[in-house]
Design a protein around this motif. Structure first.
Motif, PDB file in Angstrom:
ATOM      1  N   GLY A 156      35.876  44.603  40.266  1.00 30.82           N
ATOM      2  CA  GLY A 156      35.273  44.016  39.075  1.00 30.82           C
ATOM      3  C   GLY A 156      36.146  43.992  37.843  1.00 30.82           C
ATOM      4  N   GLU A 157      37.470  44.025  37.994  1.00 29.23           N
ATOM      5  CA  GLU A 157      38.347  44.020  36.811  1.00 29.23           C
ATOM      6  C   GLU A 157      38.480  42.617  36.237  1.00 29.23           C
ATOM      7  OE1 GLU A 157      39.530  46.211  34.982  1.00 29.23           O
ATOM      8  OE2 GLU A 157      39.586  48.090  36.102  1.00 29.23           O
ATOM      9  N   ILE A 158      37.355  42.070  35.775  1.00 27.98           N
ATOM     10  CA  ILE A 158      37.355  40.699  35.287  1.00 27.98           C
ATOM     11  C   ILE A 158      38.161  40.542  33.999  1.00 27.98           C
ATOM     12  CG2 ILE A 158      35.246  40.929  33.934  1.00 27.98           C
ATOM     13  CD1 ILE A 158      34.561  38.061  34.820  1.00 27.98           C
ATOM     14  N   GLY A 159      38.344  41.622  33.257  1.00 32.40           N
ATOM     15  CA  GLY A 159      39.137  41.534  32.033  1.00 32.40           C
ATOM     16  C   GLY A 159      40.580  41.151  32.287  1.00 32.40           C
ATOM     17  N   HIS A 160      41.006  41.267  33.528  1.00 34.69           N
ATOM     18  CA  HIS A 160      42.412  40.986  33.832  1.00 34.69           C
ATOM     19  C   HIS A 160      42.580  39.872  34.858  1.00 34.69           C
ATOM     20  CE1 HIS A 160      43.480  44.245  31.233  1.00 34.69           C
ATOM     21  NE2 HIS A 160      42.513  44.933  31.801  1.00 34.69           N
ATOM     22  N   ILE A 161      41.560  39.014  34.974  1.00 34.76           N
ATOM     23  CA  ILE A 161      41.775  37.762  35.685  1.00 34.76           C
ATOM     24  C   ILE A 161      42.478  36.797  34.735  1.00 34.76           C
ATOM     25  CG2 ILE A 161      39.732  38.115  37.123  1.00 34.76           C
ATOM     26  CD1 ILE A 161      38.391  35.859  35.508  1.00 34.76           C
ATOM     27  N   THR A 162      43.215  35.839  35.289  1.00 33.48           N
ATOM     28  CA  THR A 162      44.000  34.912  34.478  1.00 33.48           C
ATOM     29  C   THR A 162      43.122  33.773  33.978  1.00 33.48           C
ATOM     30  OG1 THR A 162      45.969  35.409  35.772  1.00 33.48           O
ATOM     31  CG2 THR A 162      46.009  33.385  34.474  1.00 33.48           C
ATOM     32  N   VAL A 163      43.098  33.589  32.659  1.00 29.56           N
ATOM     33  CA  VAL A 163      42.381  32.463  32.079  1.00 29.56           C
ATOM     34  C   VAL A 163      43.335  31.432  31.484  1.00 29.56           C
ATOM     35  CG1 VAL A 163      40.243  33.742  31.666  1.00 29.56           C
ATOM     36  CG2 VAL A 163      42.008  33.715  29.894  1.00 29.56           C
ATOM     37  N   VAL A 164      44.599  31.824  31.247  1.00 33.27           N
ATOM     38  CA  VAL A 164      45.654  30.894  30.828  1.00 33.27           C
ATOM     39  C   VAL A 164      46.866  31.203  31.689  1.00 33.27           C
ATOM     40  CG1 VAL A 164      47.161  30.106  28.958  1.00 33.27           C
ATOM     41  CG2 VAL A 164      44.791  30.742  28.458  1.00 33.27           C
ATOM     42  N   SER A 165      47.296  30.248  32.490  1.00 38.04           N
ATOM     43  CA  SER A 165      48.348  30.516  33.465  1.00 38.04           C
ATOM     44  C   SER A 165      49.741  30.297  32.893  1.00 38.04           C
ATOM     45  CB  SER A 165      48.152  29.626  34.698  1.00 38.04           C
ATOM     46  OG  SER A 165      48.212  28.265  34.330  1.00 38.04           O
ATOM     47  N   GLY A 166      50.730  30.874  33.582  1.00 37.10           N
ATOM     48  CA  GLY A 166      52.135  30.668  33.234  1.00 37.10           C
ATOM     49  C   GLY A 166      52.566  31.445  32.010  1.00 37.10           C
ATOM     50  N   ASN A 167      53.766  31.122  31.545  1.00 36.49           N
ATOM     51  CA  ASN A 167      54.339  31.833  30.396  1.00 36.49           C
ATOM     52  C   ASN A 167      53.632  31.523  29.088  1.00 36.49           C
ATOM     53  OD1 ASN A 167      56.301  33.119  31.935  1.00 36.49           O
ATOM     54  ND2 ASN A 167      57.740  31.403  31.759  1.00 36.49           N
ATOM     55  N   GLU A 168      52.763  30.505  29.103  1.00 37.88           N
ATOM     56  CA  GLU A 168      52.008  30.194  27.884  1.00 37.88           C
ATOM     57  C   GLU A 168      50.917  31.231  27.625  1.00 37.88           C
ATOM     58  OE1 GLU A 168      50.465  26.318  28.436  1.00 37.88           O
ATOM     59  OE2 GLU A 168      52.434  25.354  28.568  1.00 37.88           O
ATOM     60  N   GLY A 169      50.555  31.975  28.647  1.00 41.65           N
ATOM     61  CA  GLY A 169      49.501  32.961  28.486  1.00 41.65           C
ATOM     62  C   GLY A 169      49.919  34.091  27.563  1.00 41.65           C
ATOM     63  N   ARG A 170      48.967  34.596  26.791  1.00 39.06           N
ATOM     64  CA  ARG A 170      49.241  35.707  25.890  1.00 39.06           C
ATOM     65  C   ARG A 170      49.503  36.980  26.700  1.00 39.06           C
ATOM     66  NH1 ARG A 170      47.455  34.503  20.664  1.00 39.06           N
ATOM     67  NH2 ARG A 170      47.396  36.716  20.153  1.00 39.06           N
ATOM     68  N   LEU A 171      50.396  37.813  26.191  1.00 41.49           N
ATOM     69  CA  LEU A 171      50.708  39.076  26.852  1.00 41.49           C
ATOM     70  C   LEU A 171      49.550  40.049  26.657  1.00 41.49           C
ATOM     71  CD1 LEU A 171      52.839  40.734  28.397  1.00 41.49           C
ATOM     72  CD2 LEU A 171      53.668  41.539  26.167  1.00 41.49           C
ATOM     73  N   CYS A 172      49.087  40.624  27.762  1.00 40.55           N
ATOM     74  CA  CYS A 172      47.981  41.586  27.734  1.00 40.55           C
ATOM     75  C   CYS A 172      48.543  43.003  27.699  1.00 40.55           C
ATOM     76  CB  CYS A 172      47.108  41.385  28.968  1.00 40.55           C
ATOM     77  SG  CYS A 172      45.675  42.481  29.061  1.00 40.55           S
ATOM     78  N   ALA A 173      47.742  43.946  27.231  1.00 38.02           N
ATOM     79  CA  ALA A 173      48.153  45.354  27.196  1.00 38.02           C
ATOM     80  C   ALA A 173      48.426  45.898  28.589  1.00 38.02           C
ATOM     81  CB  ALA A 173      47.087  46.199  26.512  1.00 38.02           C
ATOM     82  N   CYS A 174      47.875  45.260  29.624  1.00 30.48           N
ATOM     83  CA  CYS A 174      48.095  45.728  30.994  1.00 30.48           C
ATOM     84  C   CYS A 174      49.457  45.318  31.530  1.00 30.48           C
ATOM     85  CB  CYS A 174      46.993  45.207  31.917  1.00 30.48           C
ATOM     86  SG  CYS A 174      47.192  43.477  32.396  1.00 30.48           S
ATOM     87  N   GLY A 175      50.158  44.432  30.824  1.00 28.98           N
ATOM     88  CA  GLY A 175      51.470  43.970  31.260  1.00 28.98           C
ATOM     89  C   GLY A 175      51.476  42.581  31.852  1.00 28.98           C
ATOM     90  N   LEU A 176      50.309  42.044  32.193  1.00 29.15           N
ATOM     91  CA  LEU A 176      50.208  40.687  32.711  1.00 29.15           C
ATOM     92  C   LEU A 176      50.056  39.690  31.567  1.00 29.15           C
ATOM     93  CD1 LEU A 176      47.771  41.291  35.720  1.00 29.15           C
ATOM     94  CD2 LEU A 176      50.269  41.160  35.779  1.00 29.15           C
ATOM     95  N   ARG A 177      50.171  38.420  31.899  1.00 34.01           N
ATOM     96  CA  ARG A 177      49.985  37.364  30.907  1.00 34.01           C
ATOM     97  C   ARG A 177      48.736  36.548  31.212  1.00 34.01           C
ATOM     98  NH1 ARG A 177      53.473  36.125  27.057  1.00 34.01           N
ATOM     99  NH2 ARG A 177      55.494  37.182  27.074  1.00 34.01           N
ATOM    100  N   GLY A 178      48.083  36.114  30.157  1.00 35.10           N
ATOM    101  CA  GLY A 178      46.960  35.208  30.299  1.00 35.10           C
ATOM    102  C   GLY A 178      45.645  35.854  30.671  1.00 35.10           C
ATOM    103  N   CYS A 179      45.547  37.184  30.592  1.00 37.37           N
ATOM    104  CA  CYS A 179      44.298  37.873  30.959  1.00 37.37           C
ATOM    105  C   CYS A 179      43.170  37.529  29.982  1.00 37.37           C
ATOM    106  CB  CYS A 179      44.493  39.388  30.932  1.00 37.37           C
ATOM    107  SG  CYS A 179      45.642  40.025  32.149  1.00 37.37           S
ATOM    108  N   LEU A 180      41.950  37.548  30.492  1.00 37.83           N
ATOM    109  CA  LEU A 180      40.781  37.355  29.633  1.00 37.83           C
ATOM    110  C   LEU A 180      40.797  38.325  28.463  1.00 37.83           C
ATOM    111  CD1 LEU A 180      37.946  36.174  29.070  1.00 37.83           C
ATOM    112  CD2 LEU A 180      37.029  37.926  30.617  1.00 37.83           C
ATOM    113  N   GLU A 181      41.174  39.577  28.702  1.00 34.22           N
ATOM    114  CA  GLU A 181      41.189  40.586  27.646  1.00 34.22           C
ATOM    115  C   GLU A 181      42.110  40.209  26.494  1.00 34.22           C
ATOM    116  OE1 GLU A 181      42.731  45.104  27.586  1.00 34.22           O
ATOM    117  OE2 GLU A 181      40.958  44.789  28.859  1.00 34.22           O
ATOM    118  N   ALA A 182      43.172  39.463  26.794  1.00 27.73           N
ATOM    119  CA  ALA A 182      44.126  39.067  25.754  1.00 27.73           C
ATOM    120  C   ALA A 182      43.562  38.003  24.824  1.00 27.73           C
ATOM    121  CB  ALA A 182      45.416  38.565  26.399  1.00 27.73           C
TER     122      ALA A 182
END
Length: 301
Positions: A156-182
């Motif tokens: 259920g880690e929906i906060g870290h599914i990708t909502v904006v793909s690629g390098n355009e996605g905002r950097l999330c605190a988890c280290g991934l880009r484009g996460c809902l949380e970002a």
């Protein structure tokens, strides 16, 4: 009566609770978020010993603001509590040994999902999701009347599914880009408002108040958050065919600004047959949520 512990990144509490959710006694203190694992353990023990007194207790329920393996009683490092380390700290076993009581723990999103399901806005459902929409975005899933944890307790880690793909996605605190949380957490909404021109106080509360007063930058940030939240909820709807989705924190305090747009985005991104009858509602427990989450961390096992 049980001893409940709510461990948060900013503040923590220990409390004595009856099984019906009534709180008999409560103490709270700022969490030493920069402490190492032993320091955090000592802090929790001090809270527990302060409140325990001479009461006869059944056990201890711990709601943890961070990653956990509930089955093994482990807690792991999180952005707001890095001191636990990546290997997994045996918090349940250590507390049980020190307090001479059985201890059960849950991630706070899972524990709060159980609390809303038993006592709050999720009552009467068999299939629901709860989302924290605060400093971070976590979620807990109740499927067929049971908490779904997943293989490693990270379901259920929906906060870290990708909502904006690629390098355009905002950097999330988890280290991934484009996460809902970002895009939709409280701090992210504040940052986006600032990027859009907001010059007021850097807090979610200030942004919401300014949006209500018509500030364009703050409105734009909240609208973007609502659009991404709705798209993420559509993913949940398509995967799980839920009855109800319960949204916490920001969605409670800014329901008038967010809910209708979230629902519109949800309907845009999911099939009508899966959104028809699907309720999206604010969480109902308010300040009681953390206390009841600790109770449910004990009672669900």
């Amino acid at each position: 009566m049980i001893l409940g512990i709510d461990l948060g990144g900013t503040k923590s509490a220990a409390l004595l609770l009856h099984e019906d959710g009534t709180v008999a006694k409560r103490v709270a203190a700022p969490t030493p978020a920069d402490a190492d694992a032993e320091g955090l353990f000592a802090f929790l023990m001090a809270l527990a010993q302060e409140i325990r007194g001479t009461e006869t207790l059944t056990g201890v329920g711990v709601s943890v603001g961070g990653a956990t393996d509930a089955a093994k009683g482990l807690v792991f490092a999180a952005p707001n509590l890095p001191g636990w380390g990546s290997a997994g700290f045996p918090l349940a076993a250590r507390l049980s040994e020190a307090l001479q009581l059985p201890v059960k723990l849950e991630n706070d999103a899972d524990a709060t999902a159980l609390a809303e399901w038993r006592f709050g806005a999720g009552q009467g459902t068999k299939n629901m999701a709860f989302l924290t929409v605060g400093t971070g975005i976590g979620s807990g899933l109740i499927l067929n009347g049971m908490l779904h944890r997943g293989r490693r307790g990270a379901g259920g880690e929906i906060g870290h599914i990708t909502v904006v793909s690629g390098n355009e996605g905002r950097l999330c605190a988890c280290g991934l880009r484009g996460c809902l949380e970002a895009y939709a957490s409280g701090p992210s909404v504040t940052r986006i408002a600032q990027e859009c021109g907001w010059r007021g106080a850097a807090s979610g509360k200030a942004v919401v108040e300014a949006a209500r007063a018509g500030d364009a930058a703050c409105l734009a940030a909240l609208e973007q958050a609502a659009d991404h939240l709705g798209a993420a909820l559509a993913t949940l709807a398509m995967l799980l065919d839920l009855e109800r989705i319960v949204l916490g924190t920001l969605a409670v305090h800014a329901a008038d600004l967010l809910l209708s747009r979230i629902k519109e985005s949800l309907r845009t991104h999911a099939w009508p047959r899966l959104t028809e009858g699907l309720e999206v509602v604010p969480a109902a427990l308010g300040d009681r949520a953390q206390d009841l989450a600790a109770l449910c961390a004990w009672g669900d096992h």
